[in-house]
Design a protein around this motif. Structure first.
Motif, PDB file in Angstrom:
ATOM      1  N   GLY A   1       0.818  -1.210   0.000  1.00  0.00           N
ATOM      2  CA  GLY A   1       0.000   0.000   0.000  1.00  0.00           C
ATOM      3  C   GLY A   1       0.851   1.260   0.000  1.00  0.00           C
ATOM      4  O   GLY A   1       2.076   1.205  -0.196  1.00  0.00           O
TER       5      GLY A   1
ATOM      6  N   GLY B   1      -2.090  -8.631   0.058  1.00  0.00           N
ATOM      7  CA  GLY B   1      -3.314  -9.407  -0.103  1.00  0.00           C
ATOM      8  C   GLY B   1      -3.446 -10.200  -1.383  1.00  0.00           C
ATOM      9  O   GLY B   1      -4.456 -10.884  -1.556  1.00  0.00           O
TER      10      GLY B   1
ATOM     11  N   SER C   1      -7.707  -3.516   9.144  1.00  0.00           N
ATOM     12  CA  SER C   1      -8.549  -4.717   9.253  1.00  0.00           C
ATOM     13  C   SER C   1      -9.713  -4.487  10.212  1.00  0.00           C
ATOM     14  O   SER C   1     -10.642  -5.288  10.265  1.00  0.00           O
ATOM     15  CB  SER C   1      -7.722  -5.920   9.727  1.00  0.00           C
ATOM     16  OG  SER C   1      -7.323  -5.742  11.071  1.00  0.00           O
TER      17      SER C   1
ATOM     18  N   TYR D   1     -11.367  -1.250  10.569  1.00  0.00           N
ATOM     19  CA  TYR D   1     -12.155  -0.040  10.315  1.00  0.00           C
ATOM     20  C   TYR D   1     -13.616  -0.342   9.987  1.00  0.00           C
ATOM     21  O   TYR D   1     -14.492   0.465  10.245  1.00  0.00           O
ATOM     22  CB  TYR D   1     -11.537   0.797   9.185  1.00  0.00           C
ATOM     23  CG  TYR D   1     -10.166   1.344   9.473  1.00  0.00           C
ATOM     24  CD1 TYR D   1      -9.686   1.477  10.774  1.00  0.00           C
ATOM     25  CD2 TYR D   1      -9.331   1.736   8.445  1.00  0.00           C
ATOM     26  CE1 TYR D   1      -8.420   1.967  11.027  1.00  0.00           C
ATOM     27  CE2 TYR D   1      -8.064   2.239   8.684  1.00  0.00           C
ATOM     28  CZ  TYR D   1      -7.612   2.346   9.980  1.00  0.00           C
ATOM     29  OH  TYR D   1      -6.362   2.834  10.219  1.00  0.00           O
TER      30      TYR D   1
ATOM     31  N   LEU E   1       1.174   9.422  14.784  1.00  0.00           N
ATOM     32  CA  LEU E   1       0.256  10.336  14.089  1.00  0.00           C
ATOM     33  C   LEU E   1       1.087  11.323  13.281  1.00  0.00           C
ATOM     34  O   LEU E   1       1.827  12.134  13.845  1.00  0.00           O
ATOM     35  CB  LEU E   1      -0.600  11.111  15.090  1.00  0.00           C
ATOM     36  CG  LEU E   1      -2.043  10.673  15.297  1.00  0.00           C
ATOM     37  CD1 LEU E   1      -2.792  11.717  16.094  1.00  0.00           C
ATOM     38  CD2 LEU E   1      -2.768  10.366  13.988  1.00  0.00           C
TER      39      LEU E   1
ATOM     40  N   LEU F   1      -9.767   0.541   0.055  1.00  0.00           N
ATOM     41  CA  LEU F   1     -10.116  -0.287   1.227  1.00  0.00           C
ATOM     42  C   LEU F   1     -10.160  -1.768   0.852  1.00  0.00           C
ATOM     43  O   LEU F   1      -9.892  -2.629   1.681  1.00  0.00           O
ATOM     44  CB  LEU F   1     -11.474   0.148   1.808  1.00  0.00           C
ATOM     45  CG  LEU F   1     -11.506   1.526   2.476  1.00  0.00           C
ATOM     46  CD1 LEU F   1     -12.931   1.875   2.895  1.00  0.00           C
ATOM     47  CD2 LEU F   1     -10.582   1.584   3.688  1.00  0.00           C
TER      48      LEU F   1
ATOM     49  N   ASN G   1      -5.377  -1.106  -4.873  1.00  0.00           N
ATOM     50  CA  ASN G   1      -4.209  -0.255  -5.167  1.00  0.00           C
ATOM     51  C   ASN G   1      -2.902  -0.967  -4.855  1.00  0.00           C
ATOM     52  O   ASN G   1      -2.828  -1.816  -3.983  1.00  0.00           O
ATOM     53  CB  ASN G   1      -4.266   1.022  -4.311  1.00  0.00           C
ATOM     54  CG  ASN G   1      -4.266   0.734  -2.814  1.00  0.00           C
ATOM     55  OD1 ASN G   1      -5.013  -0.108  -2.330  1.00  0.00           O
ATOM     56  ND2 ASN G   1      -3.423   1.425  -2.083  1.00  0.00           N
TER      57      ASN G   1
ATOM     58  N   GLY H   1       0.767   0.774  -3.915  1.00  0.00           N
ATOM     59  CA  GLY H   1       1.246   2.124  -3.624  1.00  0.00           C
ATOM     60  C   GLY H   1       0.071   3.024  -3.281  1.00  0.00           C
ATOM     61  O   GLY H   1      -1.051   2.570  -3.043  1.00  0.00           O
TER      62      GLY H   1
HETATM   63  N1  LIG Z   1      -1.253   7.347  11.816  1.00  0.00           N
HETATM   64  C1  LIG Z   1      -1.154   8.152  10.773  1.00  0.00           C
HETATM   65  O1  LIG Z   1      -0.775   9.305  10.874  1.00  0.00           O
HETATM   66  C2  LIG Z   1      -1.524   7.588   9.418  1.00  0.00           C
HETATM   67  C3  LIG Z   1      -1.297   8.323   8.244  1.00  0.00           C
HETATM   68  C4  LIG Z   1      -1.618   7.727   7.014  1.00  0.00           C
HETATM   69  C5  LIG Z   1      -2.163   6.452   6.984  1.00  0.00           C
HETATM   70  N2  LIG Z   1      -2.385   5.793   8.166  1.00  0.00           N
HETATM   71  C6  LIG Z   1      -2.878   4.413   8.169  1.00  0.00           C
HETATM   72  O2  LIG Z   1      -1.926   3.649   7.466  1.00  0.00           O
HETATM   73  C7  LIG Z   1      -2.563   2.530   6.860  1.00  0.00           C
HETATM   74  C8  LIG Z   1      -2.242   2.527   5.373  1.00  0.00           C
HETATM   75  O3  LIG Z   1      -2.852   3.677   4.788  1.00  0.00           O
HETATM   76  P1  LIG Z   1      -2.667   3.986   3.221  1.00  0.00           P
HETATM   77  O4  LIG Z   1      -3.381   5.236   2.970  1.00  0.00           O
HETATM   78  O5  LIG Z   1      -1.236   3.854   2.851  1.00  0.00           O
HETATM   79  O6  LIG Z   1      -3.525   2.824   2.573  1.00  0.00           O
HETATM   80  P2  LIG Z   1      -3.001   1.657   1.662  1.00  0.00           P
HETATM   81  O7  LIG Z   1      -2.074   0.803   2.477  1.00  0.00           O
HETATM   82  O8  LIG Z   1      -2.514   2.174   0.373  1.00  0.00           O
HETATM   83  O9  LIG Z   1      -4.350   0.881   1.349  1.00  0.00           O
HETATM   84  C9  LIG Z   1      -4.906   0.049   2.236  1.00  0.00           C
HETATM   85  C10 LIG Z   1      -4.420  -1.390   1.991  1.00  0.00           C
HETATM   86  O10 LIG Z   1      -4.741  -2.158   3.125  1.00  0.00           O
HETATM   87  C11 LIG Z   1      -4.886  -3.505   2.747  1.00  0.00           C
HETATM   88  N3  LIG Z   1      -6.029  -4.076   3.476  1.00  0.00           N
HETATM   89  C12 LIG Z   1      -7.330  -3.766   3.358  1.00  0.00           C
HETATM   90  N4  LIG Z   1      -8.071  -4.527   4.215  1.00  0.00           N
HETATM   91  C13 LIG Z   1      -7.182  -5.310   4.874  1.00  0.00           C
HETATM   92  C14 LIG Z   1      -7.318  -6.312   5.878  1.00  0.00           C
HETATM   93  N5  LIG Z   1      -8.511  -6.650   6.387  1.00  0.00           N
HETATM   94  N6  LIG Z   1      -6.196  -6.916   6.330  1.00  0.00           N
HETATM   95  C15 LIG Z   1      -4.985  -6.603   5.836  1.00  0.00           C
HETATM   96  N7  LIG Z   1      -4.795  -5.660   4.873  1.00  0.00           N
HETATM   97  C16 LIG Z   1      -5.888  -5.030   4.408  1.00  0.00           C
HETATM   98  C17 LIG Z   1      -5.139  -3.527   1.233  1.00  0.00           C
HETATM   99  O11 LIG Z   1      -4.041  -4.146   0.616  1.00  0.00           O
HETATM  100  P3  LIG Z   1      -3.975  -5.759   0.431  1.00  0.00           P
HETATM  101  O12 LIG Z   1      -4.300  -6.040  -0.993  1.00  0.00           O
HETATM  102  O13 LIG Z   1      -2.562  -6.076   0.774  1.00  0.00           O
HETATM  103  O14 LIG Z   1      -4.969  -6.379   1.363  1.00  0.00           O
HETATM  104  C18 LIG Z   1      -5.140  -2.041   0.840  1.00  0.00           C
HETATM  105  O15 LIG Z   1      -4.483  -1.812  -0.383  1.00  0.00           O
HETATM  106  C19 LIG Z   1      -4.048   2.673   7.170  1.00  0.00           C
HETATM  107  O16 LIG Z   1      -4.337   1.875   8.312  1.00  0.00           O
HETATM  108  C20 LIG Z   1      -4.197   4.147   7.496  1.00  0.00           C
HETATM  109  O17 LIG Z   1      -5.291   4.385   8.332  1.00  0.00           O
HETATM  110  C21 LIG Z   1      -2.077   6.330   9.356  1.00  0.00           C
END
Ligand SMILES: NC(=O)c1ccc[n+]([C@@H]2O[C@H](COP(=O)([O-])OP(=O)(O)OC[C@H]3O[C@@H](n4cnc5c(N)ncnc54)[C@H](OP(=O)(O)O)[C@@H]3O)[C@@H](O)[C@H]2O)c1
Length: 266
Positions: free
Chosen positions: A90, A113, A178, A180, A207, A252, A256, A258
């Motif tokens: 991701g 995934g 997983s 949300y 954060l 979600l 995607n 990246g």
């Molecule tokens: N704390 C912060 O400041 C902050 C900032 C940005 C993002 N985040 C968090 O970082 C994480 C990644 O965000 P992102 O924007 O880069 O999204 P992302 O990783 O590009 O997209 C989400 C990926 O999660 C995987 N996924 C979906 N459902 C799943 C499940 N049940 N179990 C395992 N994998 C699952 C999917 O890939 P697969 O095909 O591999 O399943 C999907 O491509 C998110 O949890 C987001 O909330 C936190």
């Protein structure tokens, strides 16, 4: 809806922002936004020649900054350490992998995934978490354990990582994708939280909005590598503003690789 955007100034009364300038902002999902410099996260796009614009929404954007602070601030990641990252294909996950490599990571292990995503990642070590219990797959990939974990997923991935971590290991908890969809239900995992005590582990939430100060460091590390072609932005682009919701839901569902981006103009 919340969302980082890259746009071009069409009219301005603000000193320092001229028509035609590129800006980043956080005014959400929209075709046009009224912003003030500094307001709603608005800042000019640095003029980095030779750097693709998509980098500013991926590895140099909030996504890359999340990965960078998780590694350098939360994990205090050091060269030679073995790292596991979930949702490794991701936005945050690919940035973690690339930055960890630049920081001299030892063994890099990621979960994703689909077999295609794993194949794309596995110049390094990876596994498809649908192939079996995450804890068992991780134990196979890292029989000697890991030093650090960046958690994007929570639940069974967090449980598996707690089991695999060596004593004094660290976890940077970035997200829990997983969970949300079922925020009202208590998660079934992790069931091994007390191992955090037994192994003197450290688990800390991350954060990104608390770390704008780290942007300059991230740019200094990554921009020369982007220019030299050693690092590339990892993005999936969906075309058309009207497909924004499709893109978000697709992210979600794991459609995607990246960072998921919506292109609304060239
Ligand atoms: N704390 C912060 O400041 C902050 C900032 C940005 C993002 N985040 C968090 O970082 C994480 C990644 O965000 P992102 O924007 O880069 O999204 P992302 O990783 O590009 O997209 C989400 C990926 O999660 C995987 N996924 C979906 N459902 C799943 C499940 N049940 N179990 C395992 N994998 C699952 C999917 O890939 P697969 O095909 O591999 O399943 C999907 O491509 C998110 O949890 C987001 O909330 C936190």
């Amino acid at each position: 809806m919340e969302g980082r955007a890259l746009g071009r100034v069409t009219a301005s009364r603000a000193p320092g922002l001229a028509e035609g300038d590129l800006v980043l902002h956080r005014a959400g999902w929209r075709t046009h936004a009224l912003v003030t410099p500094g307001g709603r996260g608005t800042r000019p796009v640095p003029a980095y020649e030779g750097v693709p614009l998509t980098a500013h929404l991926s590895i140099l954007g909030g996504t890359g900054l999340t990965a960078y602070v998780a590694l350098t601030r939360t994990l205090e990641f050091r060269a030679g350490q073995d790292l596991f990252v979930s949702a490794a294909a991701g936005g945050v996950g690919t940035a973690v992998g690339r930055i960890a490599r630049l920081l001299g990571a030892g063994r890099l292990i990621g979960s994703a995934g689909t077999p295609a995503k794993v194949a794309r990642l596995t110049a390094e070590l990876g596994f498809d978490y649908h192939d079996g219990p995450v804890g068992e797959l991780l134990a196979q990939a890292a029989p000697d354990g890991i030093d650090a974990y960046v958690d994007n997923v929570g639940g069974d991935h967090l449980e598996g990582a707690i089991s695999a971590l060596r004593e004094h290991g660290r976890i940077a908890w970035v997200g829990a994708i997983s969970q949300y969809h079922s925020a009202h239900e208590p998660p079934a995992a992790p069931r091994n939280l007390f191992d955090i005590v037994e192994k003197s582990l450290r688990l800390e939430g991350v954060l990104v909005r608390n770390h704008p100060d780290a942007q300059r460091e991230l740019d200094a590390l990554v921009v020369p590598r982007l220019r030299g072609g050693l690092v590339a932005p990892d993005v999936t682009v969906v075309d058309g503003f009207e497909r924004t919701v499709d893109g978000f839901l697709g992210m979600l569902r794991g459609e995607n690789t990246g960072k998921m981006l919506i292109r609304i103009a060239d």
